[in-house]
Design a protein around this motif. Structure first.
Motif, PDB file in Angstrom:
ATOM      1  N   ALA A 147       8.418  17.026  61.696  1.00 27.22           N
ATOM      2  CA  ALA A 147       9.410  17.093  60.628  1.00 27.22           C
ATOM      3  C   ALA A 147       8.788  16.516  59.361  1.00 27.22           C
ATOM      4  CB  ALA A 147      10.656  16.312  61.011  1.00 27.22           C
ATOM      5  N   TYR A 148       8.760  17.317  58.309  1.00 28.89           N
ATOM      6  CA  TYR A 148       8.149  16.883  57.053  1.00 28.89           C
ATOM      7  C   TYR A 148       9.169  16.386  56.039  1.00 28.89           C
ATOM      8  CZ  TYR A 148       3.900  19.121  58.764  1.00 28.89           C
ATOM      9  OH  TYR A 148       2.794  19.461  59.515  1.00 28.89           O
ATOM     10  N   SER A 191       7.214  14.045  53.493  1.00 28.93           N
ATOM     11  CA  SER A 191       5.756  14.039  53.624  1.00 28.93           C
ATOM     12  C   SER A 191       5.188  15.223  52.845  1.00 28.93           C
ATOM     13  CB  SER A 191       5.357  14.150  55.089  1.00 28.93           C
ATOM     14  OG  SER A 191       3.970  14.340  55.219  1.00 28.93           O
ATOM     15  N   PRO A 192       4.318  14.927  51.816  1.00 26.47           N
ATOM     16  CA  PRO A 192       3.968  13.606  51.311  1.00 26.47           C
ATOM     17  C   PRO A 192       5.097  13.014  50.470  1.00 26.47           C
ATOM     18  CG  PRO A 192       2.915  15.312  49.996  1.00 26.47           C
ATOM     19  CD  PRO A 192       3.621  16.015  51.107  1.00 26.47           C
ATOM     20  N   PRO A 193       5.058  11.709  50.150  1.00 26.81           N
ATOM     21  CA  PRO A 193       3.950  10.767  50.355  1.00 26.81           C
ATOM     22  C   PRO A 193       3.952  10.097  51.734  1.00 26.81           C
ATOM     23  CG  PRO A 193       5.677   9.697  49.123  1.00 26.81           C
ATOM     24  CD  PRO A 193       6.137  11.119  49.312  1.00 26.81           C
ATOM     25  N   GLY A 194       5.101  10.161  52.465  1.00 28.97           N
ATOM     26  CA  GLY A 194       5.143   9.514  53.768  1.00 28.97           C
ATOM     27  C   GLY A 194       4.475  10.354  54.845  1.00 28.97           C
ATOM     28  N   LEU A 195       4.532   9.839  56.071  1.00 28.08           N
ATOM     29  CA  LEU A 195       3.957  10.552  57.206  1.00 28.08           C
ATOM     30  C   LEU A 195       4.997  11.472  57.826  1.00 28.08           C
ATOM     31  CD1 LEU A 195       1.996   7.727  59.064  1.00 28.08           C
ATOM     32  CD2 LEU A 195       1.034   9.608  57.740  1.00 28.08           C
ATOM     33  N   ASN A 202       6.157   6.725  67.044  1.00 28.20           N
ATOM     34  CA  ASN A 202       7.116   5.827  66.417  1.00 28.20           C
ATOM     35  C   ASN A 202       6.411   4.994  65.352  1.00 28.20           C
ATOM     36  OD1 ASN A 202       9.272   6.671  68.076  1.00 28.20           O
ATOM     37  ND2 ASN A 202       8.527   5.359  69.725  1.00 28.20           N
ATOM     38  N   HIS A 203       6.229   5.593  64.181  1.00 31.28           N
ATOM     39  CA  HIS A 203       5.550   4.898  63.091  1.00 31.28           C
ATOM     40  C   HIS A 203       6.524   3.970  62.379  1.00 31.28           C
ATOM     41  CE1 HIS A 203       3.356   4.355  59.255  1.00 31.28           C
ATOM     42  NE2 HIS A 203       2.300   4.475  60.037  1.00 31.28           N
ATOM     43  N   GLU A 204       6.006   2.847  61.847  1.00 32.62           N
ATOM     44  CA  GLU A 204       6.867   1.866  61.190  1.00 32.62           C
ATOM     45  C   GLU A 204       7.610   2.451  59.997  1.00 32.62           C
ATOM     46  OE1 GLU A 204       3.284  -0.079  58.445  1.00 32.62           O
ATOM     47  OE2 GLU A 204       4.189  -1.234  60.072  1.00 32.62           O
ATOM     48  N   SER A 205       7.055   3.492  59.372  1.00 37.66           N
ATOM     49  CA  SER A 205       7.722   4.093  58.216  1.00 37.66           C
ATOM     50  C   SER A 205       8.941   4.916  58.619  1.00 37.66           C
ATOM     51  CB  SER A 205       6.741   4.972  57.434  1.00 37.66           C
ATOM     52  OG  SER A 205       6.297   6.066  58.229  1.00 37.66           O
ATOM     53  N   HIS A 206       9.140   5.136  59.922  1.00 39.30           N
ATOM     54  CA  HIS A 206      10.302   5.879  60.399  1.00 39.30           C
ATOM     55  C   HIS A 206      11.353   4.933  60.973  1.00 39.30           C
ATOM     56  CE1 HIS A 206       7.063   9.147  61.018  1.00 39.30           C
ATOM     57  NE2 HIS A 206       7.483   9.132  59.772  1.00 39.30           N
TER      58      HIS A 206
END
Length: 263
Positions: A147-148, A191-195, A202-206
């Motif tokens: 998911a972008y 995304s961008p700029p996030g992942l 499970n990235h910390e930005s999510h």
């Protein structure tokens, strides 16, 4: 699926344990080979367990996880679904819908409290509002399609206070069919700029947080409702959650809880 249990065809329920299988060629490997050769595309995450019937014979338990690459075709060239106690052929629109799902993200929003599902409400001296409780909001993806661009919304019961800003910004208000009032807080992930949100990553930005304050009137036997909504191209999912406050202990209940299902 359990092989080794006789079924009452009329009631659609198990009736008794049968004698089991004695044929030495019927093994876990043989069953797996049959499934792989007869079902297309091959099913992932199939687990086969052999059960000793203590009579020299065996039963088998086959566990099939939810597929992300379905639908799966039977040897007769048809696609089947379970309908009550039968397997019936699927309609064209159902097949197309499942194929569409396999090429779009499958997003989930999970809520959590600092200690998991429970925490103690704390009140400053002579104050009617609790210290902020940080509600965790995690976005995950069960599909191999990343998911972008994702929008997450949390519907907060109007009786709660949100004392400061985090990833979420207020985006309006709403009422449910029972007339309960909610304030809507929105979090946009791009995304961008996030992942991108990848399957199983499970990235910390999510992971986001929302501060909530509870009024002292909610200390005893109170149920407070929340809702979550997540949207991305090709997917939309809305779920209900609830807090139960009793004696200053706050418990978070997920969409499968009876507090939520009976609301």
């Amino acid at each position: 699926m359990i092989y080794g249990i006789e079924e009452d065809k009329a009631a659609g329920k198990p009736s008794k344990v049968d004698d089991g299988v004695v044929d030495p060629k019927i093994t876990k490997e043989w069953i797996e080979q049959i499934l792989n050769s007869k079902v297309q595309p091959r099913m992932d995450s199939v687990r086969i367990e052999r059960i000793d019937m203590e009579t020299g014979k065996f039963g088998y338990v086959i566990t099939v996880q939810q597929s992300q690459i379905g639908p799966h075709q039977a040897p007769d060239g048809k696609y089947y679904k379970r309908f009550n106690f039968q397997s019936v052929p699927m309609h064209d629109y159902e097949i197309r819908d499942i194929m569409r799902r396999s090429t779009t993200p499958n997003l989930d929003v999970t809520l959590s409290l600092p200690q998991g599902k429970k925490c103690q409400l704390e009140f400053p001296p002579h104050q009617e509002l609790s210290k902020p409780v940080l509600l965790g909001v995690t976005v995950s993806n069960k599909s191999p399609t990343p998911a972008y661009h994702t929008i997450v919304e949390v519907f907060v019961d109007d009786i709660l206070q949100v004392p400061f800003s985090t990833q979420f910004t207020q985006a309006g208000a709403a009422k449910d069919p029972l007339g309960r009032k909610f304030r809507i807080y929105r979090w946009t992930l791009s995304s961008p700029p996030g992942l991108p949100i990848f399957q199983g990553a499970n990235h910390e930005s999510h992971f986001g947080q929302m501060p909530l304050q509870f009024h002292s009137s909610l200390l005893h036997s109170s149920i407070i409702y929340l809702e979550t909504d997540v949207r991305a191209p090709g997917v939309s999912k809305h779920e209900k959650w609830a807090f139960h406050s009793d004696g200053g202990i706050l418990t978070l209940h997920d969409p499968n809880s009876h507090f939520v299902r009976t609301a």
